[in-house]
Design a protein around this motif. Structure first.
Motif, mmCIF file in Angstrom:
data_model
loop_
_atom_site.group_PDB
_atom_site.id
_atom_site.type_symbol
_atom_site.label_atom_id
_atom_site.label_comp_id
_atom_site.label_asym_id
_atom_site.label_seq_id
_atom_site.Cartn_x
_atom_site.Cartn_y
_atom_site.Cartn_z
ATOM 1 N N SER A 86 88.873 76.192 -12.377
ATOM 2 C CA SER A 86 88.696 77.649 -12.483
ATOM 3 C C SER A 86 87.828 78.211 -11.362
ATOM 4 O O SER A 86 86.966 79.056 -11.592
ATOM 5 C CB SER A 86 88.085 78.004 -13.855
ATOM 6 O OG SER A 86 88.931 77.600 -14.897
ATOM 7 N N LEU A 87 88.062 77.753 -10.151
ATOM 8 C CA LEU A 87 87.364 78.296 -8.984
ATOM 9 C C LEU A 87 88.185 79.427 -8.385
ATOM 10 O O LEU A 87 89.420 79.407 -8.420
ATOM 11 C CB LEU A 87 87.137 77.208 -7.936
ATOM 12 C CG LEU A 87 86.343 75.974 -8.386
ATOM 13 C CD1 LEU A 87 86.207 75.003 -7.220
ATOM 14 C CD2 LEU A 87 84.984 76.364 -8.932
ATOM 15 N N LEU A 88 87.514 80.408 -7.820
ATOM 16 C CA LEU A 88 88.202 81.518 -7.161
ATOM 17 C C LEU A 88 88.573 81.082 -5.747
ATOM 18 O O LEU A 88 87.690 80.790 -4.931
ATOM 19 C CB LEU A 88 87.294 82.744 -7.120
ATOM 20 C CG LEU A 88 86.872 83.276 -8.504
ATOM 21 C CD1 LEU A 88 85.888 84.425 -8.358
ATOM 22 C CD2 LEU A 88 88.082 83.700 -9.318
ATOM 23 N N PRO A 89 89.870 81.015 -5.440
ATOM 24 C CA PRO A 89 90.303 80.420 -4.166
ATOM 25 C C PRO A 89 89.898 81.211 -2.927
ATOM 26 O O PRO A 89 89.856 80.654 -1.823
ATOM 27 C CB PRO A 89 91.834 80.365 -4.306
ATOM 28 C CG PRO A 89 92.169 81.411 -5.319
ATOM 29 C CD PRO A 89 91.011 81.436 -6.265
ATOM 30 N N LYS A 135 90.574 75.059 -1.508
ATOM 31 C CA LYS A 135 91.741 74.335 -0.991
ATOM 32 C C LYS A 135 91.356 73.272 0.041
ATOM 33 O O LYS A 135 92.173 72.397 0.374
ATOM 34 C CB LYS A 135 92.746 75.316 -0.387
ATOM 35 C CG LYS A 135 92.259 76.010 0.872
ATOM 36 C CD LYS A 135 93.309 76.968 1.416
ATOM 37 C CE LYS A 135 92.822 77.669 2.693
ATOM 38 N NZ LYS A 135 93.847 78.610 3.205
ATOM 39 N N GLN A 136 90.135 73.334 0.534
ATOM 40 C CA GLN A 136 89.690 72.406 1.568
ATOM 41 C C GLN A 136 88.916 71.209 1.023
ATOM 42 O O GLN A 136 88.474 70.359 1.798
ATOM 43 C CB GLN A 136 88.817 73.149 2.591
ATOM 44 C CG GLN A 136 89.554 74.241 3.342
ATOM 45 C CD GLN A 136 88.625 75.050 4.235
ATOM 46 O OE1 GLN A 136 87.575 75.522 3.802
ATOM 47 N NE2 GLN A 136 89.009 75.200 5.497
ATOM 48 N N ILE A 137 88.736 71.135 -0.299
ATOM 49 C CA ILE A 137 87.969 70.039 -0.889
ATOM 50 C C ILE A 137 88.808 69.306 -1.934
ATOM 51 O O ILE A 137 89.806 69.824 -2.436
ATOM 52 C CB ILE A 137 86.640 70.530 -1.513
ATOM 53 C CG1 ILE A 137 86.904 71.565 -2.610
ATOM 54 C CG2 ILE A 137 85.720 71.095 -0.432
ATOM 55 C CD1 ILE A 137 85.644 72.051 -3.307
ATOM 56 N N SER A 138 88.399 68.090 -2.274
ATOM 57 C CA SER A 138 89.150 67.249 -3.212
ATOM 58 C C SER A 138 88.967 67.714 -4.656
ATOM 59 O O SER A 138 88.084 68.545 -4.959
ATOM 60 C CB SER A 138 88.672 65.810 -3.096
ATOM 61 O OG SER A 138 87.332 65.692 -3.571
ATOM 62 N N GLY A 139 89.766 67.148 -5.557
ATOM 63 C CA GLY A 139 89.647 67.483 -6.969
ATOM 64 C C GLY A 139 88.285 67.132 -7.538
ATOM 65 O O GLY A 139 87.705 67.901 -8.314
ATOM 66 N N GLY A 140 87.761 65.979 -7.134
ATOM 67 C CA GLY A 140 86.434 65.590 -7.607
ATOM 68 C C GLY A 140 85.352 66.537 -7.130
ATOM 69 O O GLY A 140 84.424 66.876 -7.876
ATOM 70 N N MET A 141 85.468 67.001 -5.908
ATOM 71 C CA MET A 141 84.493 67.949 -5.369
ATOM 72 C C MET A 141 84.607 69.300 -6.067
ATOM 73 O O MET A 141 83.595 69.958 -6.335
ATOM 74 C CB MET A 141 84.682 68.091 -3.869
ATOM 75 C CG MET A 141 84.327 66.828 -3.089
ATOM 76 S SD MET A 141 84.852 66.850 -1.369
ATOM 77 C CE MET A 141 83.669 67.979 -0.665
ATOM 78 N N LYS A 142 85.837 69.715 -6.353
ATOM 79 C CA LYS A 142 86.023 70.960 -7.102
ATOM 80 C C LYS A 142 85.337 70.883 -8.460
ATOM 81 O O LYS A 142 84.701 71.845 -8.904
ATOM 82 C CB LYS A 142 87.511 71.249 -7.287
ATOM 83 C CG LYS A 142 88.239 71.639 -6.026
ATOM 84 C CD LYS A 142 89.735 71.776 -6.293
ATOM 85 C CE LYS A 142 90.492 72.012 -5.002
ATOM 86 N NZ LYS A 142 91.957 72.020 -5.213
ATOM 87 N N GLN A 143 85.457 69.733 -9.115
ATOM 88 C CA GLN A 143 84.827 69.599 -10.425
ATOM 89 C C GLN A 143 83.311 69.568 -10.309
ATOM 90 O O GLN A 143 82.605 70.057 -11.188
ATOM 91 C CB GLN A 143 85.353 68.353 -11.134
ATOM 92 C CG GLN A 143 85.195 68.379 -12.642
ATOM 93 C CD GLN A 143 85.890 69.557 -13.299
ATOM 94 O OE1 GLN A 143 85.469 70.706 -13.161
ATOM 95 N NE2 GLN A 143 86.951 69.284 -14.030
ATOM 96 N N ARG A 144 82.796 69.024 -9.214
ATOM 97 C CA ARG A 144 81.350 69.081 -8.968
ATOM 98 C C ARG A 144 80.888 70.540 -8.846
ATOM 99 O O ARG A 144 79.827 70.910 -9.348
ATOM 100 C CB ARG A 144 80.989 68.319 -7.689
ATOM 101 C CG ARG A 144 81.075 66.821 -7.799
ATOM 102 C CD ARG A 144 80.835 66.176 -6.451
ATOM 103 N NE ARG A 144 81.176 64.769 -6.469
ATOM 104 C CZ ARG A 144 80.313 63.783 -6.723
ATOM 105 N NH1 ARG A 144 79.054 64.075 -6.973
ATOM 106 N NH2 ARG A 144 80.709 62.528 -6.730
ATOM 107 N N VAL A 145 81.687 71.338 -8.145
ATOM 108 C CA VAL A 145 81.357 72.765 -8.018
ATOM 109 C C VAL A 145 81.331 73.420 -9.390
ATOM 110 O O VAL A 145 80.410 74.180 -9.727
ATOM 111 C CB VAL A 145 82.374 73.492 -7.110
ATOM 112 C CG1 VAL A 145 82.038 74.986 -7.043
ATOM 113 C CG2 VAL A 145 82.385 72.899 -5.717
ATOM 114 N N ALA A 146 82.343 73.129 -10.212
ATOM 115 C CA ALA A 146 82.433 73.732 -11.543
ATOM 116 C C ALA A 146 81.244 73.331 -12.414
ATOM 117 O O ALA A 146 80.687 74.151 -13.156
ATOM 118 C CB ALA A 146 83.741 73.330 -12.211
#
Length: 273
Positions: A86-89, A135-146
């Motif tokens: 649920s990140l804003l792209p 879009k420039q980071i991996s799925g794991g990194m996206k989840q770290r952001v969340a």
């Protein structure tokens, strides 16, 4: 009095075929600072219970009480992390967290808000990636952001809806440690409720595990206490006899239902033949 309490809760929905009862007679008490996992087969109402705590669905009977007040809707005292990030792209990693902090922490100055964002990005080792877009980071990194965003807004309760379900095993294990690190840094003051299909994840992270019966009208089958020592690390914890005992017990509870369904299927097949 328990910090989070669900009392005699039923959640039902009106459909074209009539009333559909998702969960029924749910009673659960959670102490402040505990990590609770809810496990069960698909369709057993795990996310429905979590959404009721989040104030996104409402009980048709019973109630959910947080810190002495009945939950009537969403609020900043509860943060949510979803499986799909649920990140804003159109915002950078930094901006995604700052927007949430800016909206939730209204009593802080702009400088203080920037300090909060920096603090949590560094905690999850993403400070060097702060200017990147999702879009420039991996799925794991996206989840770290969340996860960083959820902690940064300083909620009393953190709700995790299968947050690691789409990740590979190594990334998932790494994020388990990141989650516990953040929780420990808050002096274990955050109450965490997590929905998961992963038994090993539930045992490693949790203080208690709620096992659901299958739906519709799903109920709590039993609650397993996880009295493993903290702080936990993967290598030591998974080799404890108590860990293996709890894991096998939960596995047997979930597999038992599948075996029963298979038995009923073959009986029907024999009758048809």
């Amino acid at each position: 009095m328990s910090y989070l309490k669900i009392e005699n809760m039923e959640i039902a929905f009106h459909t074209l075929k009539g009333k559909f009862v998702a969960v029924n007679d749910i009673n659960l008490e959670v102490e402040k600072g505990q990590i609770i996992s809810i496990i069960g087969h698909s369709g057993c109402g795990k996310s429905t219970i979590m959404n009721a705590i989040g104030g996104m669905v409402f009980p048709t009977k019973g109630k959910v009480v947080l810190n002495g007040k009945e939950i009537k809707g969403p609020g900043p005292d509860r943060g949510i992390v979803f499986q799909n990030y649920s990140l804003l792209p159109w915002l950078t990693v930094y901006q995604n967290i700052f927007e949430a902090v800016d909206a939730a922490l209204k009593n802080k100055s702009k400088a203080e808000k920037h300090e909060v964002v920096e603090k949590y990005l560094k905690m999850v080792n993403l400070w060097e990636h702060r200017e990147k877009y999702p879009k420039q980071i991996s799925g794991g990194m996206k989840q770290r952001v969340a996860i960083a965003r959820a902690f940064a807004i300083d909620p009393e309760v953190l709700l995790l809806d299968e947050p690691f379900g789409a990740l590979d095993a190594l990334t998932k294990a790494s994020l388990h440690i990141e989650l516990l690190k953040l929780w420990n840094l808050t002096h274990r003051s955050k109450t965490i409720v997590m929905v998961t299909h992963d038994i090993e994840e539930a045992v490693f992270l949790s203080d208690r595990i709620v096992v659901m019966n299958n739906g519709p009208a799903a109920t709590i089958r039993e609650i397993e206490e996880v009295n493993l020592p903290r702080p936990r690390n993967k290598k030591d914890t998974v080799n404890l006899p108590e860990y293996r005992t709890i894991r096998e017990r939960l596995l047997s509870l979930l597999v038992e239902k599948v075996a029963l369904e298979e038995s009923e299927f073959y009986k029907e097949e024999e009758k048809a033949a």
